[in-house]
Design a protein around this motif. Sequence first.
Motif, PDB file in Angstrom:
ATOM      1  N   ALA A 126      72.084 -76.838  11.603  1.00 41.62           N
ATOM      2  CA  ALA A 126      71.803 -78.036  12.391  1.00 41.62           C
ATOM      3  C   ALA A 126      71.921 -79.305  11.538  1.00 41.62           C
ATOM      4  O   ALA A 126      72.543 -80.291  11.952  1.00 41.62           O
ATOM      5  CB  ALA A 126      70.404 -77.939  13.003  1.00 41.62           C
ATOM      6  N   PHE A 127      71.344 -79.287  10.335  1.00 44.51           N
ATOM      7  CA  PHE A 127      71.423 -80.456   9.449  1.00 44.51           C
ATOM      8  C   PHE A 127      72.870 -80.773   9.088  1.00 44.51           C
ATOM      9  O   PHE A 127      73.325 -81.912   9.225  1.00 44.51           O
ATOM     10  CB  PHE A 127      70.618 -80.205   8.167  1.00 44.51           C
ATOM     11  N   THR A 185      71.669 -73.989  22.121  1.00 38.09           N
ATOM     12  CA  THR A 185      71.705 -75.448  22.252  1.00 38.09           C
ATOM     13  C   THR A 185      70.506 -76.079  21.562  1.00 38.09           C
ATOM     14  O   THR A 185      70.644 -77.054  20.810  1.00 38.09           O
ATOM     15  CB  THR A 185      71.715 -75.844  23.741  1.00 38.09           C
ATOM     16  N   PHE A 186      69.328 -75.539  21.805  1.00 29.80           N
ATOM     17  CA  PHE A 186      68.115 -76.082  21.183  1.00 29.80           C
ATOM     18  C   PHE A 186      68.188 -76.003  19.658  1.00 29.80           C
ATOM     19  O   PHE A 186      67.874 -76.975  18.960  1.00 29.80           O
ATOM     20  CB  PHE A 186      66.885 -75.320  21.682  1.00 29.80           C
ATOM     21  N   SER A 187      68.592 -74.852  19.125  1.00 30.89           N
ATOM     22  CA  SER A 187      68.619 -74.693  17.665  1.00 30.89           C
ATOM     23  C   SER A 187      69.723 -75.541  17.042  1.00 30.89           C
ATOM     24  O   SER A 187      69.547 -76.083  15.949  1.00 30.89           O
ATOM     25  CB  SER A 187      68.800 -73.221  17.284  1.00 30.89           C
ATOM     26  N   SER A 188      70.865 -75.685  17.715  1.00 26.05           N
ATOM     27  CA  SER A 188      71.956 -76.508  17.186  1.00 26.05           C
ATOM     28  C   SER A 188      71.572 -77.980  17.154  1.00 26.05           C
ATOM     29  O   SER A 188      72.041 -78.742  16.308  1.00 26.05           O
ATOM     30  CB  SER A 188      73.221 -76.328  18.024  1.00 26.05           C
ATOM     31  N   SER A 220      79.275 -68.967  22.764  1.00 26.99           N
ATOM     32  CA  SER A 220      77.969 -69.565  22.459  1.00 26.99           C
ATOM     33  C   SER A 220      77.937 -70.127  21.043  1.00 26.99           C
ATOM     34  O   SER A 220      77.415 -71.217  20.799  1.00 26.99           O
ATOM     35  CB  SER A 220      76.856 -68.523  22.628  1.00 26.99           C
ATOM     36  N   MET A 221      78.484 -69.393  20.090  1.00 23.19           N
ATOM     37  CA  MET A 221      78.494 -69.852  18.702  1.00 23.19           C
ATOM     38  C   MET A 221      79.384 -71.080  18.537  1.00 23.19           C
ATOM     39  O   MET A 221      79.023 -72.031  17.828  1.00 23.19           O
ATOM     40  CB  MET A 221      78.967 -68.715  17.797  1.00 23.19           C
ATOM     41  N   ALA A 222      80.548 -71.080  19.196  1.00 28.34           N
ATOM     42  CA  ALA A 222      81.436 -72.244  19.136  1.00 28.34           C
ATOM     43  C   ALA A 222      80.770 -73.451  19.785  1.00 28.34           C
ATOM     44  O   ALA A 222      80.863 -74.579  19.286  1.00 28.34           O
ATOM     45  CB  ALA A 222      82.757 -71.930  19.828  1.00 28.34           C
ATOM     46  N   MET A 223      80.094 -73.206  20.899  1.00 25.14           N
ATOM     47  CA  MET A 223      79.359 -74.276  21.567  1.00 25.14           C
ATOM     48  C   MET A 223      78.316 -74.883  20.633  1.00 25.14           C
ATOM     49  O   MET A 223      78.110 -76.103  20.627  1.00 25.14           O
ATOM     50  CB  MET A 223      78.685 -73.715  22.814  1.00 25.14           C
ATOM     51  N   GLY A 224      77.657 -74.048  19.833  1.00 24.99           N
ATOM     52  CA  GLY A 224      76.653 -74.544  18.901  1.00 24.99           C
ATOM     53  C   GLY A 224      77.229 -75.547  17.916  1.00 24.99           C
ATOM     54  O   GLY A 224      76.605 -76.563  17.610  1.00 24.99           O
TER      55      GLY A 224
END
Length: 490
Positions: free
Chosen positions: A92-93, A398-401, A312-316
Motif C-alpha cells: 500500500a505504501f 480494495t481496503f488493504s490496497s 483482484s490482485m491486478a485491481m489492487g
Amino acid sequence: MLLRSTTDVVKMERGKIQAMREQILNGPIEKTLIKLAYPLIISNLVQVLYNITDTFWLGKLGREALAAPGTSWPIIGTLMALGMGFATAGFAFIGQYIGAGEYERANRSAGALYSLMLLFSTLTAAISLAILPYALHFMKVTPNVYPYAKAYATVVFAGVPFSFTFIAFSALMRAAGDTKTPVKISMLTVFMNIILDPLLIFGIGPFPKWGVAGAAIATVLSNATGALIGAWLLTRGKLGLHLTRETLKPDFHFYSRIFRVGLPAAVGQSANSFGFVFLTRIIYGYGDVAYAAYTITTRLVNFLTSIARGISMAMGTMVAQNIGAEKYGRAKKIAERAMITNFMIASLAVLIIGIFRVPIFRVFLDDPEVIAQSEYVLKYFLTSVPFFNGIFVVVTMTFSSAGHTKKRMILDMLRLWGFRIPLSYIFGYVPGINLLGVWIPLAELFGMTPKGVFFGMGMSNFLAATIALMWFMKGTWMKRIIEEDIRKGS
C-alpha cells in the motif's frame, strides 16, 4: 559493446514504472486491468496446477497422505499470514508513493520492507516448529494422518524465510505495476516443484523415497530458488526498485509505520488462518472422509477461480496507485468492474465443478465414500463461492490496497470468527434449541451429518459478502495513508 552502468539500468527501468503509472492512472480501465491481470492469472493457474499435481501424487499413497498438506496449511498459514500482513502494508505504501510520483520514497520503503521480512521470517520459523505438535493435537488430527501432517509441516516451516522474502519481492513488483517478473519466477519454481514432486515422493532413480516429506522438500527447494532469483534482481537494480546496503539498513521509523498499518492486516489474516485450525477440527469431527472431500473440492475450485484471483490482485495495484494520486472516483470504479467480473467467473467455475464432479474426483481418489461426501461440499458450500470471490475478496483487497487494513481485519475476522466457525459448529453438531417452548432444529435439519458443517460455511460467505458490500459503498476507504509524508515533504 560497453556494459551499461547500474545507474543507467535503474533509470531505464524506472522509466518503465513511470509509463505503467500513467496507464494505471489515465488509461482505459478494462484494458489496463487485463494487462496487469493476465500474468497473475497464468501464475495462479500454474500454481493451482501444482497443487492439483501434489494432490494427485499424494493420493497414490492413500487417503491419509492426501490429507496431510490440507491439514498442515491452517497452521502454516497462521504464521505466514503475519508476513503477508506486513507485505500488504508495504504494498500500500509503495503503490501510493508511486501513484503520487514519489519514487525515492518508494525505493527507501522497498528496502525497509525487504529487510523487515527477512528478520521477521527467521523468528516465525522458530515459533512455528515449536508449536507444531500442540497445534496438530488441538485440531484433533486423527492418528492415521498425524505423522504425515507433522512431517510435511516441519519441512515447510524450515523454509519460511524463503517464502517470506519472495512474498516481499512479489508485493514490491505488483506495487510498481510489474506483474510479469514475479510470475515468470513463480512459473519456474512451480514447474520445478512439479518435476521434483514424484521424484522425491516415490524415490525415482537416484532420489530418496521421502513420501509426504518429499512433497514438502520439493516445495521448499522451489521457494528457495524463487527467493534467491528475486533478491538478485532487486540488488542489481534491474526492476526499477533497487535494493542497496543503504536501503536495506534497519529503518525503525518505517518499521513503526509498517507495523501500524500492517499489524491489523497481519492480525486479521493470522486470525483468519488460525480460524481454519478450528474449522479443520470441526470437519475432522466427521472423520478423514469428510476432510478429504473438502480438500479435493477446494483445490478444484481454486483452479477454476484463478482468473478471478488474478483480477483482484491486478485491481489492487490500480487502486493503490489511484489512491496515491487522489483519483478516488476512478479507484471505486475499478473495484466495481472487478467485482462484477469476478462474480461471473466464480459462478461459471462452480457450475463446471457441479457438472463434472464425479469423474473429476475419480482422477484424484477413486473412493466412493469421498465422492459421496463431495456432493455435500458442492451443494452447501461451493454455491456461496461467487459471493466470496466476487464481492468479499474484491472489497477486502480494495481496503488493504488503500492502506485501510483495520477495515480488512474486521471483515476477515467477522467472516471466520463471527460467522463461519459458529455456524459450522451449530449446524453441524447442535441438534436444535428450545426457544420459548418451541423446538427449532439446527443440525437435525441435516441429519447430524457433515452437510450441516458445509451449510454453515456457505452461510458465512453470503453474510460476510453482504456486509462487505455495504461498507464498500459508504466510501470511507477513499483516503490515502501517505498524506502526512506528502504534506511534510520529508
